[in-house]
Design a protein around this motif. Structure first.
Motif, PDB file in Angstrom:
ATOM      1  N   PHE A 277      20.587 -19.932  49.616  1.00  0.00           N
ATOM      2  CA  PHE A 277      21.380 -21.002  49.024  1.00  0.00           C
ATOM      3  C   PHE A 277      21.503 -22.177  49.998  1.00  0.00           C
ATOM      4  CE2 PHE A 277      25.500 -23.082  48.305  1.00  0.00           C
ATOM      5  CZ  PHE A 277      25.304 -23.517  47.008  1.00  0.00           C
ATOM      6  N   LEU A 278      21.769 -21.888  51.269  1.00  0.00           N
ATOM      7  CA  LEU A 278      21.898 -22.952  52.265  1.00  0.00           C
ATOM      8  C   LEU A 278      20.581 -23.686  52.486  1.00  0.00           C
ATOM      9  CD1 LEU A 278      24.216 -21.178  54.861  1.00  0.00           C
ATOM     10  CD2 LEU A 278      24.837 -22.958  53.207  1.00  0.00           C
ATOM     11  N   ILE A 279      19.483 -22.950  52.526  1.00  0.00           N
ATOM     12  CA  ILE A 279      18.158 -23.571  52.685  1.00  0.00           C
ATOM     13  C   ILE A 279      17.861 -24.469  51.480  1.00  0.00           C
ATOM     14  CG2 ILE A 279      15.681 -23.112  52.689  1.00  0.00           C
ATOM     15  CD1 ILE A 279      16.311 -20.634  54.416  1.00  0.00           C
ATOM     16  N   ALA A 280      18.115 -23.942  50.289  1.00  0.00           N
ATOM     17  CA  ALA A 280      17.830 -24.722  49.059  1.00  0.00           C
ATOM     18  C   ALA A 280      18.664 -25.990  49.012  1.00  0.00           C
ATOM     19  CB  ALA A 280      18.073 -23.857  47.833  1.00  0.00           C
ATOM     20  N   THR A 281      19.936 -25.923  49.374  1.00  0.00           N
ATOM     21  CA  THR A 281      20.778 -27.128  49.337  1.00  0.00           C
ATOM     22  C   THR A 281      20.386 -28.096  50.438  1.00  0.00           C
ATOM     23  OG1 THR A 281      22.509 -26.006  50.600  1.00  0.00           O
ATOM     24  CG2 THR A 281      22.733 -26.021  48.208  1.00  0.00           C
ATOM     25  N   TYR A 282      19.926 -27.588  51.588  1.00  0.00           N
ATOM     26  CA  TYR A 282      19.499 -28.465  52.681  1.00  0.00           C
ATOM     27  C   TYR A 282      18.263 -29.258  52.280  1.00  0.00           C
ATOM     28  CZ  TYR A 282      17.638 -30.032  57.145  1.00  0.00           C
ATOM     29  OH  TYR A 282      17.141 -30.786  58.160  1.00  0.00           O
ATOM     30  N   PHE A 283      17.272 -28.582  51.689  1.00  0.00           N
ATOM     31  CA  PHE A 283      16.034 -29.260  51.309  1.00  0.00           C
ATOM     32  C   PHE A 283      16.195 -30.115  50.063  1.00  0.00           C
ATOM     33  CE2 PHE A 283      13.946 -25.909  53.919  1.00  0.00           C
ATOM     34  CZ  PHE A 283      13.328 -26.788  54.792  1.00  0.00           C
TER      35      PHE A 283
END
Length: 132
Positions: free
Chosen positions: A124-130
């Motif tokens: 979730f954090l990776i997806a929101t960062y990108f």
């Protein structure tokens, strides 16, 4: 869609699941050769499917485009898998002394309660960062 994207899609959604299925079948043959009493075949199938789904969600997040199927897998891993893993852990708790297969299947169900949420939060954090 170019050739690289097609190759990545085939690897993630076809090759990786086939490798997992092959490993599961190899494990079944190993249990059969060793004549394991009450082999945890169904439990191991669900473990392979759940951890394989977790791997597919990771690979999809990192290298592929998110889809409706990825969302369904994500929600299973978030909401359904803990219930299923809890049921399997309960059934294997009694049988964990039968063989190393039972023992490690039991351990894998218990570890999901740490690995699953941490992985899903990271995704979730990776997806929101990108996304930014």
């Amino acid at each position: 869609m170019n050739l690289n994207e097609t190759a990545v899609g085939i690897i993630i959604h076809l090759i990786v699941p086939l490798i997992g299925l092959g490993l599961y079948i190899k494990l079944l043959h190993s249990m059969k050769e060793k004549e394991i009493e009450q082999p945890p075949s169904k439990e191991l199938f669900i473990l392979f499917a759940t951890y394989g789904g977790l791997l597919l969600i990771i690979l999809t997040t990192l290298f592929w485009a998110w889809s409706g199927m990825a969302s369904l897998g994500f929600f299973y891993l978030l909401l359904g898998a803990p219930i299923v893993m809890g049921i399997i852990a309960t059934s294997l708790h009694i049988k964990k002394e039968l063989s190393k297969y039972h023992y490690w299947a039991y351990k894998a169900t218990i570890w999901y309660f740490a690995i699953g949420p941490l992985t899903l939060i990271t995704i979730f954090l990776i997806a929101t960062y990108f996304e930014k």
